[in-house]
Design a protein around this motif. Structure first.
Motif, PDB file in Angstrom:
ATOM      1  N   MET A 168      -5.283   1.070   1.254  1.00  0.00           N
ATOM      2  CA  MET A 168      -4.789  -0.294   1.077  1.00  0.00           C
ATOM      3  C   MET A 168      -5.938  -1.293   1.018  1.00  0.00           C
ATOM      4  O   MET A 168      -5.903  -2.258   0.249  1.00  0.00           O
ATOM      5  N   VAL A 169      -6.960  -1.074   1.845  1.00  0.00           N
ATOM      6  CA  VAL A 169      -8.131  -1.953   1.807  1.00  0.00           C
ATOM      7  C   VAL A 169      -8.842  -1.806   0.472  1.00  0.00           C
ATOM      8  O   VAL A 169      -9.241  -2.803  -0.156  1.00  0.00           O
ATOM      9  N   LYS A 170      -9.007  -0.588   0.011  1.00  0.00           N
ATOM     10  CA  LYS A 170      -9.677  -0.373  -1.276  1.00  0.00           C
ATOM     11  C   LYS A 170      -8.913  -1.039  -2.413  1.00  0.00           C
ATOM     12  O   LYS A 170      -9.510  -1.584  -3.343  1.00  0.00           O
ATOM     13  N   ASP A 171      -7.562  -1.003  -2.308  1.00  0.00           N
ATOM     14  CA  ASP A 171      -6.727  -1.623  -3.345  1.00  0.00           C
ATOM     15  C   ASP A 171      -6.532  -3.115  -3.134  1.00  0.00           C
ATOM     16  O   ASP A 171      -5.998  -3.800  -4.013  1.00  0.00           O
ATOM     17  N   ASP A 172      -6.917  -3.628  -1.956  1.00  0.00           N
ATOM     18  CA  ASP A 172      -6.678  -5.015  -1.560  1.00  0.00           C
ATOM     19  C   ASP A 172      -5.184  -5.343  -1.592  1.00  0.00           C
ATOM     20  O   ASP A 172      -4.752  -6.379  -2.109  1.00  0.00           O
ATOM     21  N   LEU A 173      -4.384  -4.447  -1.008  1.00  0.00           N
ATOM     22  CA  LEU A 173      -2.932  -4.618  -0.912  1.00  0.00           C
ATOM     23  C   LEU A 173      -2.617  -5.355   0.379  1.00  0.00           C
ATOM     24  O   LEU A 173      -2.763  -4.817   1.466  1.00  0.00           O
ATOM     25  N   LYS A 174      -2.181  -6.605   0.273  1.00  0.00           N
ATOM     26  CA  LYS A 174      -2.077  -7.520   1.407  1.00  0.00           C
ATOM     27  C   LYS A 174      -0.621  -7.792   1.788  1.00  0.00           C
ATOM     28  O   LYS A 174       0.296  -7.577   0.997  1.00  0.00           O
ATOM     29  N   PRO A 175      -0.404  -8.337   3.000  1.00  0.00           N
ATOM     30  CA  PRO A 175       0.954  -8.712   3.396  1.00  0.00           C
ATOM     31  C   PRO A 175       1.647  -9.651   2.424  1.00  0.00           C
ATOM     32  O   PRO A 175       2.853  -9.532   2.188  1.00  0.00           O
TER      33      PRO A 175
END
Length: 580
Positions: free
Chosen positions: A248-255
């Motif tokens: 998720m961090v690598k994809d920058d998938l945020k709340p």
């Protein structure tokens, strides 16, 4: 919803602390190395904060330190750098005056722990009632990639062959003692059966509700909500969560990518289907306020109105969370909602894909636990929002836990000015009350208690219980435990301590409740109401310092989530200036 992952590799937030050879970077990196970290741990791999709400005084979360080790293993496997960070833990069963008073403080403290430290993503390690919303509020405010891992419910309780639900049977047994149907010794014996393993309440109380709604919001991996705390599959879920947050961090998938208006509508409908806690109302409103999504009480009434309650769990039904998990858990409920066209199927989840992809093929393994719609506990199971001259800004009721014969009722008010007044008078057989009356409790809202305690499900007077009566209409500006039941109208807004109409209701006033018409009305004229409000003055002395002062100065009403006014909105997690 289509999500486009960010390009990888990219510069991470933590590199502001740890990348390079300047004095300041060596200061940050060098101190971390006193724990024995190799130099290549600081080579740009994602640093994941495991925000742990473990505490010996939060018994529901007592196993989270062990669970954190499995999260770490998953983070390592995915190429991340795990750092465990203890955060404020508001225990439901130890904090006074009420854990709800400290939900906002926990959210504030956690938000600043995230913002002020070198984290690229967060695992929200939660369990007890307020720990889940407080960490979700913090994550929404900062908007770093984040994922929920719940601690899971405790095992079923049993007492003399009867399935015992934590919380629910506490209220039931307590009322039985007052009615003379159970001895105090039996009550004490039953105590040992209520909590026979680590974990949260095994009923569909607030902890299990918020775990379920985290999954419905898309903020937890599919299946997270119901796995028992001591089941080995809970540890597997922890390890998989650790793996997932790195990607998720690598994809920058945020709340903010996940918690959209459709996601909140999915959660509201899920709450109706599971017979979830009324506490979810204030929590979801607060979380939505932090992420910047417009969710109101009207959304709760609109979305939940035609959703049947199909999960046969206490306090609305007869089973507990163990059976819910074995039947297939929340994914089965989400599939049912999707098949009934009551789910936004393309809502994004932490998986990076739509929610429907997670649940489309799941199976129901026990149709007495997750019921067919035509056998639902309540055909209209959503939280009901009542309005009228008694609650201009709204009040809420949980139909699946209420008595059908009280859904339309007129009765004489018996008023308690605050919880101390209630405790002083309720057991007095000279109290002028019978089962046709409406019990009214004032000054127990966000400002009044202070903190909005779970005292709204007032126990009935013994003189009524001895008649075999088990329910009466009760109205207050307080909350009710998610494990409780009854025809209880809550969150009356504006609250009494803020000068709402509830403040001036008098014993003898006639109150009308009509759930179908969404009406909560006191039979006095507008002129009389105005005169009473003009003569009203606050009855409670407010604190002059400390967090209690801050809370009462800035807490908003239950109708908007009871958050602190200066914390609303997503403020991000920008890296501040280095002071060294």
């Amino acid at each position: 919803m289509t999500f486009k992952p960010a390009k990888w590799p990219r510069r991470l937030r933590s590199q502001e602390w740890y990348e390079g050879s300047s004095r300041d970077v060596i200061y940050h990196r060098g101190w971390m190395k006193n724990q024995g970290w190799p130099h290549d741990m600081f080579d740009g791999r994602p640093i994941i904060g495991i925000l742990n709400t473990w505490s010996d005084l939060t018994p529901c979360n007592g196993h989270l330190r062990e669970l954190a080790e499995k999260v770490k293993a998953g983070i390592y496997e995915a190429g991340g750098f795990p750092v465990e960070v203890p955060v404020f833990s508001a225990s439901e069963n130890t904090f006074r005056p009420t854990a709800m008073m400290f939900r906002n403080l926990a959210a504030l403290a956690t938000e600043e722990a995230i913002r002020g430290q070198p984290m690229d993503g967060c695992v929200l390690l939660v369990g007890c009632d307020k720990t889940t919303p407080s960490l979700l509020m913090a994550a929404a405010s900062c908007d770093l990639p984040s994922i929920v891992l719940s601690g899971g419910p405790m095992l079923n309780g049993y007492f003399r062959g009867e399935r015992v639900g934590s919380g629910t049977h506490l209220w039931k047994f307590s009322e039985a003692v007052k009615a003379g149907e159970m001895t105090q010794d039996d009550f004490l014996e039953a105590e040992a059966s209520m909590s026979r393993s680590t974990g949260t309440c095994n009923t569909m109380g607030t902890a299990s509700t918020m775990a379920s709604l985290s999954e419905a919001l898309g903020m937890a991996l599919s299946g997270n909500a119901a796995i028992p705390a001591v089941d080995s599959r809970r540890r597997v879920m922890a390890q998989m969560t650790g793996r997932r947050i790195v990607q998720m961090v690598k994809d920058d998938l945020k709340p903010s990518d996940i918690m959209t208006k459709p996601a909140f509508e999915n959660a509201i409908r899920t709450n109706a289907a599971i017979g979830g806690s009324t506490n979810a109302v204030v929590h979801l409103l607060a979380i939505a306020g932090r992420v910047g999504v417009d969710v109101t009480l009207d959304d709760w009434d609109r979305c939940g109105r035609d959703v049947p309650t199909i999960v046969n769990l206490m306090p609305s039904g007869k089973y507990l969370m163990e059976e819910f998990y074995y039947a297939g858990g929340l994914p089965v409920v989400l599939r049912r909602l999707g098949e009934a066209d009551k789910l936004h199927k393309d809502a994004l989840t932490v998986s990076g894909g739509p929610i429907w992809d997670e649940v489309a093929q799941v199976q129901n393994h026990n149709e007495d636990v997750i019921l067919p719609a035509d056998k639902a506990l309540a055909q209209s199971g959503g939280i009901v929002v009542l309005r009228g001259n008694l609650a201009p800004n709204g009040a809420v009721l949980k139909p699946s836990a209420a008595s059908p014969h009280l859904m339309r009722h007129r009765g004489r008010a018996v008023v308690f000015e605050d919880i101390d007044d209630y405790k002083a008078r309720i057991n007095d057989d000279t109290l002028d009350i019978d089962e046709t009356c409406v019990m009214v409790l004032k000054n127990c809202g966000p400002k009044g208690y202070p903190g909005m305690a779970e005292v709204g499900n007032m126990g009935l007077p013994p003189k009524v219980l001895r008649k075999g009566i088990t329910d009466m209409i009760r109205i207050s500006d307080a909350r009710m435990s998610g494990t409780a039941y009854g025809t209880v109208i809550l969150h009356t807004s504006p609250e009494a301590a803020a000068g709402g109409p509830l403040a001036v209701i008098q014993s003898g006033d006639i109150i009308e409740v009509d759930v179908d018409e969404r009406r909560l009305h006191v039979d006095i004229s507008d002129a009389d109401m105005s005169a009473r409000l003009a003569a009203w003055h606050p009855a409670h002395v407010r604190p002059d310092s400390g967090y209690a002062w801050l809370h009462q100065q800035h807490v908003e009403g239950a109708d908007t989530g009871a958050d602190l006014d200066f914390l609303k909105g997503c403020r991000g997690a920008a890296v501040g200036k280095d002071s060294h």
